[in-house]
Scaffold this active site. Structure first.
Site, PDB file in Angstrom:
ATOM      1  N   GLU A 122       0.840  -1.188   0.000  1.00 38.77           N
ATOM      2  CA  GLU A 122       0.000   0.000   0.000  1.00 38.77           C
ATOM      3  C   GLU A 122       0.878   1.243   0.000  1.00 38.77           C
ATOM      4  O   GLU A 122       2.109   1.163   0.084  1.00 38.77           O
ATOM      5  CB  GLU A 122      -0.945  -0.019   1.200  1.00 38.77           C
ATOM      6  CG  GLU A 122      -1.945  -1.165   1.173  1.00 38.77           C
ATOM      7  CD  GLU A 122      -2.957  -1.066   2.289  1.00 38.77           C
ATOM      8  OE1 GLU A 122      -3.968  -0.375   2.115  1.00 38.77           O
ATOM      9  OE2 GLU A 122      -2.736  -1.672   3.352  1.00 38.77           O
ATOM     10  N   HIS A 239      -8.747   9.402   3.343  1.00 41.21           N
ATOM     11  CA  HIS A 239      -8.380   8.316   2.435  1.00 41.21           C
ATOM     12  C   HIS A 239      -8.557   8.822   1.005  1.00 41.21           C
ATOM     13  O   HIS A 239      -9.576   9.425   0.677  1.00 41.21           O
ATOM     14  CB  HIS A 239      -9.252   7.081   2.666  1.00 41.21           C
ATOM     15  CG  HIS A 239      -8.673   5.844   2.066  1.00 41.21           C
ATOM     16  ND1 HIS A 239      -8.687   5.611   0.708  1.00 41.21           N
ATOM     17  CD2 HIS A 239      -8.049   4.782   2.626  1.00 41.21           C
ATOM     18  CE1 HIS A 239      -8.103   4.452   0.462  1.00 41.21           C
ATOM     19  NE2 HIS A 239      -7.694   3.932   1.615  1.00 41.21           N
TER      20      HIS A 239
END
Length: 533
Positions: A122, A239
């Site tokens: 990620e 996010h």
């Protein structure tokens, strides 16, 4: 567990407030250590943020060539933009393998590949070290295992449908329990020499968030009113990729960062892959970088979203079943369609100042998980470090409570006060003001306008039920975030000031500490923090 009639009280050694990964880990370990523990949660056991975590657990297990804990520590420090506590980072990262093994022993099942555990990558990670479960349902599997273990532990009462009103303190300022109320507003007192807050963050402070409705900052409000300090509250991580289906309020479906880890690319309305010009890691830059870049691109192109191109990923449905289901509900097939995405409020990097053992400045009060500011995240959380922190600090906090309560104990004194009236504003006004002026891109005028808008609808109320507690917490967190964001006149991590767009190293390692004044309003101060202030 059901409470008796109004005015009841009960006794325990430890009250755990919250039932996510940190809270249940701490509760189970404390029971194993011989403590009498009660878990209190205002919802069902699995209603918090843990089950919505998609990507995985960031942990170094020694089976990935070229990766080690030093590299994980370095990635965490880079993402944190100079505000991490390096000792806390090392302790939590190095505690990961044992905590992960303990979780698996409690029944959590993780994805496998041909050579062992599966791995993904990620944003901000320089190695494939994130361990997924269920493809993109890691939090759900973690929560399933912990909830099943908790429900199967006869010695662990689970008090659902109860909200914490205030931490009960004696005349010396020591914890003697927790005032609670059930869903009908009936009050009670759980007497205990230790209270552990594990209530999560404050994503519901904003209109659009990945957080469920229960995440309203209750634990931080409880801690501040008890005399604890908070820090780094201005660092709210957005996010970068939440599914966009039009303007919306409330929890929005997350499109995990692991989709980009498997090769998906962000594109603007013209199809340009714009992240290659923003950061050396391009689409896998740290979250603050990607979220800010998306916001700038939407403004420059007049778009309400950008698009995630995942059409090159083989086996998308099997690898990302949760994301695929959310997209399918919106009539989108990520195998052939570009996925519309925008940033949304996701994670609170700051919180109650606590050390890596969960201890706060208030004797008997502990904090673990997203509610706490241990120094792991600094100005921006590295992806998938949140479940890691909950596991490690939850376990360490249980050990700390057992250690602190060892030996002869004096009888608990009676609380010196009952819950009192506090500032409360209309949450719809709070959410609109925070979304408009305290999201990605802040300036002095907007922060002041948001503060004025909230102040104009604020009155003093005695919270007596869940809605009142949540509104009071959101009001307090809004005031605190706005004050801290207005004080930090630089751009660092996920705090972006458009009127101070540069990072200013005068602020290097300078965390802003929040306390409450005599009227219950937040006061911001500075100071280098390492552990408990």
């Amino acid at each position: 567990m059901t409470s008796p009639s109004s005015g009841w009280d009960a006794r325990a050694d430890l009250v755990v407030v919250g039932s996510g990964v940190a809270g249940l880990t701490a509760a189970l370990d404390a029971v194993a250590a011989g403590l009498r523990v009660v878990v209190v949660t205002k919802d069902d056991l699995d209603a918090g943020s843990t089950r919505w975590a998609q990507g995985g657990i960031a942990v170094v297990l020694g089976d990935v060539a070229g990766d080690d804990t030093d590299r994980h520590i370095a990635d965490t420090l880079t993402a944190g933009a100079g505000l991490n506590d390096a000792l806390a980072v090392a302790a939590i990262v190095e505690g990961g393998p044992a905590a992960f093994a303990h979780l698996r022993a409690r029944g959590a099942v993780f994805d496998s590949s041909g050579n062992g555990l599966a791995r993904t990558r990620e944003g901000g990670h320089t190695a494939f070290r994130v361990v997924p479960a269920g493809g993109d349902a890691t939090g759900a599997e973690v929560e399933r295992a912990l909830v099943a273990t908790a429900r199967g532990t006869a010695e662990l009462p689970l008090l659902t449908g109860h909200v914490g009103l205030d931490v009960a303190l004696d005349a010396a300022g020591r914890v003697v329990g927790l005032w609670v109320a059930d869903d009908h507003g009936r009050p009670g007192l759980l007497r205990a020499p230790a209270v552990l807050l594990a209530t999560g963050g404050y994503g519901q402070l904003f209109s659009s968030t990945t957080n469920p409705s229960a995440v309203t900052g209750d634990g931080i409000a409880l801690a501040l009113r008890a005399g604890a300090t908070a820090a780094d509250l201005e660092f709210v991580q957005f996010h970068p990729t939440v599914l966009y289906t039009g303007p919306a309020v409330g929890r929005r479906p997350l499109v995990t960062e692991a989709v980009r880890g498997e090769g998906a690319v962000l594109r603007d309305r013209a199809g340009v892959a714009f992240m290659t010009d923003v950061h050396p890691l391009a689409d896998l830059a740290p979250r603050d970088v990607v979220a800010a870049a998306i916001t700038r691109r939407m403004a420059a192109t007049g778009s309400e979203c950008v698009w995630l191109d995942a059409t090159t990923i083989d086996g998308f449905v099997a690898r990302f079943p949760t994301v695929f289901a959310s997209c399918a509900d919106a009539g989108i097939d990520p195998r052939v369609d570009l996925v519309p995405v925008t940033p949304a409020a996701h994670y609170s990097c700051g919180g109650v100042v606590a050390d890596v053992d969960g201890r706060t400045a208030v004797p008997g009060l502990y904090a673990a998980g997203e509610v706490a500011r241990t120094g792991l995240h600094g100005a921006n959380r590295l992806a998938s470090n949140s479940l890691l922190e909950g596991l490690v600090v939850g376990a360490r906090a249980a050990t700390a409570v057992a250690t602190d309560l060892a030996g002869p104990r004096p009888a608990l004194a009676d609380p010196v006060a009952r819950p009192a009236a506090v500032p409360v504003a209309d949450r719809r006004v709070v959410q609109r003001a925070m979304s408009a002026s305290a999201g990605i891109g802040r300036d002095a005028a907007g922060l002041a306008a948001a503060s004025d808008a909230i102040e104009s609808v604020t009155g003093r109320v005695l919270p007596a039920d869940r809605a009142g507690v949540e509104d009071a917490a959101l009001t307090l967190l809004a005031q605190a975030v706005l004050a801290a964001a207005g004080t930090r006149r630089e751009t660092r991590g996920c705090h972006v000031r458009t009127d101070f767009p540069d990072r200013d190293d005068v602020w290097q390692r300078e965390s802003l500490v929040v306390t409450l004044d005599g009227d219950g309003r937040p006061v911001v101060g500075g100071g280098v923090l390492a552990g408990v202030a």
